[in-house]
Scaffold this active site. Sequence first.
Site, PDB file in Angstrom:
ATOM      1  N   CYS A 116      -0.632  -9.007   0.004  1.00  0.00           N
ATOM      2  CA  CYS A 116       0.712  -9.039  -0.570  1.00  0.00           C
ATOM      3  C   CYS A 116       1.755  -8.648   0.468  1.00  0.00           C
ATOM      4  CB  CYS A 116       0.807  -8.121  -1.781  1.00  0.00           C
ATOM      5  SG  CYS A 116       0.261  -6.440  -1.469  1.00  0.00           S
ATOM      6  N   GLU A 169       2.696  -4.254  -9.172  1.00  0.00           N
ATOM      7  CA  GLU A 169       3.013  -4.699  -7.809  1.00  0.00           C
ATOM      8  C   GLU A 169       2.737  -6.190  -7.763  1.00  0.00           C
ATOM      9  OE1 GLU A 169       0.902  -4.728  -3.583  1.00  0.00           O
ATOM     10  OE2 GLU A 169       1.013  -2.718  -4.455  1.00  0.00           O
TER      11      GLU A 169
END
Length: 995
Positions: free
Chosen positions: A790, A756
């Site tokens: 994020c 990720e």
Amino acid sequence: MKPATLNDRIIACGKDFFESIRGEQPSLFNKGRWIGNVLDWCMRNEAFKVQLFRFVDVFPTLASGEALSRHLREYFAGGEEEVPAILRWGAKGAGLGGAFGTALLAKVIRGQIEELARQFIAGESPAEAARTLSRLRREGFACTVDLLGEATVSEAEADRYRDGVLALLSALGSAQQKWAPLGEGGSGGLDWGHAPRLNVSVKPSALSSRVTPMDFEGSVTRILSRLDPLFRRVRELGGFLCIDMESHQVKEITLEVYRRLRLEHRDDPHLGIALQSYLRKTDEDLEGLLTWARREKTPLSVRLVKGAYWDFETVRARQNGWPVPVYTEKEQTDAAFERQARLILENHDIYHLACGSHNVRSIAAVLETARELGVPEERYEFQVLYGMAEPVRKGLLKKADRIRLYAPCGAMVPGMAYLVRRLLENTANESFLRQSFAEGAELDGLLEDPASRVSKVEKVEDSMDGGSGGELPPFANEAAADFTRPELREAFSEAIPAIRRRMGGIVPLHIGGRDVTTSEVAESVNPAAPREVVGRVCQAGPAELEAAVAAAAKAFPAWRDTPAEARAAILVKGAAEARRRLVELAAWQVLEIGKQWDQAHADVAEAIDFLEYYAREAIRLSSPRRLGLAPGELNHYLYEPRGVAAVIAPWNFPLAISCGMSAAALAAGNSVVYKPSGLTPVVGRQLVEIFLAAGLPPGVFNYLPGKGGLIGEKLVGHPGVSLVAFTGSAEVGLGILEKAPRVAPGQAYVKRVVAEMGGKNAIIVDDDADLDEAVPAILASAFGFQGQKCSACSRVIVLDAVYDPFVKRLVEGARSLAIGPAEDPANALGPVADGAQRDKILRYLELAAEEGEILYRSEVPEGEGFYVPLALVGGITPEHRLAREEIFGPILAILRARDFDQALEWANDSPYALTGGLFSRSPDHLARARKEFRVGNLYLNRGITGALVERQPFGGARLSGVGSKAGGPDYLLQFLDPRTVTENTLRRGFAPAEE
């Protein structure tokens, strides 16, 4: 003859009340009016009701005829037999009648909805409200006035609300000079001989944008700083002020505000508070106020109401895993109202009661109880909502004389939220007005004692069945932090100094079940105070790396062969350990990485969720699946773990993501070598302690802090590692994806990478968006935990029609954020730069502020850290860009789109595809976003951070990741290899019968 009981007298009073208003009907249910027909349709068709109320909510933002006709079509196309004629005509003809037809349609619809709003709102301006109150007083009704505008997203808006109340007071102060006193004995500026003519209600949350139970003391202080001058002005005018009760989240803050203001004006009786009977703790609150007031020798005044946020309170509680704070049955609330009213009346020497109800049974109960107790008339009055229950208010005027209307005033946009609440109340199945005047319910049922109808089932507290026969109960998310609980606030206040006393020690590696110290040590420091050492962390070198991989490889076969149920049991024990230490674990994050209390609590809760969820997923995936039905053969599809997993974790979610990747690998049967971030290695060490307490076998989990360029890279390329789980920057992640597939000599696996890698996440603000919701959600998404998620918002794409008001509110909201160390719950943001960068940041801010491009606080905190939220509005000059590259902080770009097509194009114009969001009340645009806004996690009409395990599996594509979804049903598959086993069951010409 047996004397009548109190309940008999209440029923008789209620019947007499109904008789006195026979033939009367509230205007809301008068089918001769447009509003009566509309509500009649609502009560017959739930789907239409939802659409209509949503349309009413969005209506004030529809500035053009085109926007109005488009929304009519989107909301009401289809189902024509249940749509009012004007709306049906508008939906069918939207866009087809030319400019004149569209303008005519807009005028007619606008007139109808404005009539609906005027039903409940006394005026849009103070002058209009004063005229309405003067008219009502001529009819015999006193009023309390409430200024609409509850959603306060900045301190500037709080100032405007305060100033609006002052302007309202000025208008009413002038108007009251012409008002004749009401009732017998009315004189000297007093109604009924004892009540001030001027009466206002104030919502405390509107007096500060920073009201949060997490910062209890600060919230109370900020509200009082604006409320005290308001009350002084009210008293200068000889008036009365009531503090309204809002949501359960701010109940304790509101009570404390009332107590402190009450003590500040100890002998002044003209200060009240509203309490809500549907809250389970209101009995306790009333008793507590009574005890406190007798001790302090100060009077109390309570407006007792049933409560208007039932749906919100129940949904919010269930979403967050909290006990529902309100009664779940109407009978419970009605019974509580009578019980609480009696307590107030029994103590009328110190309590004054304002009975706020349209329910004739409740009104009769107050009347008869007061008579039984001999309560003087000046110690209680009755209140009903303006625009509702006209027959009830007329009946009260005959019965009690002392009747006051709660009359909101203000602009239409903030008035829509109030209006929709009133419509929901009136059309609910449980509505007393609906049952009485629209459905003609029998009097005996309407007047029955609610205490006799309370369901026994609801008295049983909700409880979870822990499962039977060793089975795990269904997965449920760990409850969110509920800072309304004083014990949780106290736990954080105690845990942070307790952790501080333990900080600074040596943090060893953990390899093969043993702690390992090394000569090289790196200091992990508090970013808000860089000289404060959180831990001295041993650093792994090549020898320790080889030892950790060897230990993991040695432990793997036994762990692989451990039944999934046994592996799951260990993870569940780990979850229990983390739950037991939740606040302590959060406190480590507050000090090591500057996470705020709520953010740190959420991080630990997510770690618990990963452990619980993946435990259940491991069991689900452990059963072989039969494939095919061909006779004579048996085919099974099953999974097995890959081997040693390298887990390389980020600093921004130091426990949650570390635990999530590790727990997935472990649940699947892999062993783990875990490298924490160099910024949060002490938090990472807590994962070792959790797994040790859970009984994880030695070598299955190994803790290996060290330099990323050395340990991380060597783990990725190590031939003994078969799987790499990484969360971090795209730059590092792409390097891992390039290096990992290379097969080294002696390597038995082609490595799999689960990665990720963040994003440049966009939120679109449509031209019909609710800015009261959009602005605070975007501030939280962009600046929560310094914007270092994020999933954080880095781009906002705003449609041209709302760009200017949106930017104004966003700028004011950002300037209102409190900046400082996270250990202080008052602070919304933690550190974004150290003192050495102070001069560079100040120069940058000075340059940017000249053009109004940067949102920032001008105050510079004292001490070692410098704290500032930054947001970039529009473009930047080369000079700005040079300065900006030298700082560390959340920067939010604001883009102005001409229409929704362009907004979608820009939102998708990024190599990243992690999260995205849309604030819109257009059904068509919401549908298009679902289809065309291509991100891994799309959020509609909410912030874009805070994904929950199982409910919002998280992960993106393109340069944001490899498409895996943490916390979802497919995630464990990334850590497993599928196998197919086929057996020929045909022996000597026969095959066994297969079930």
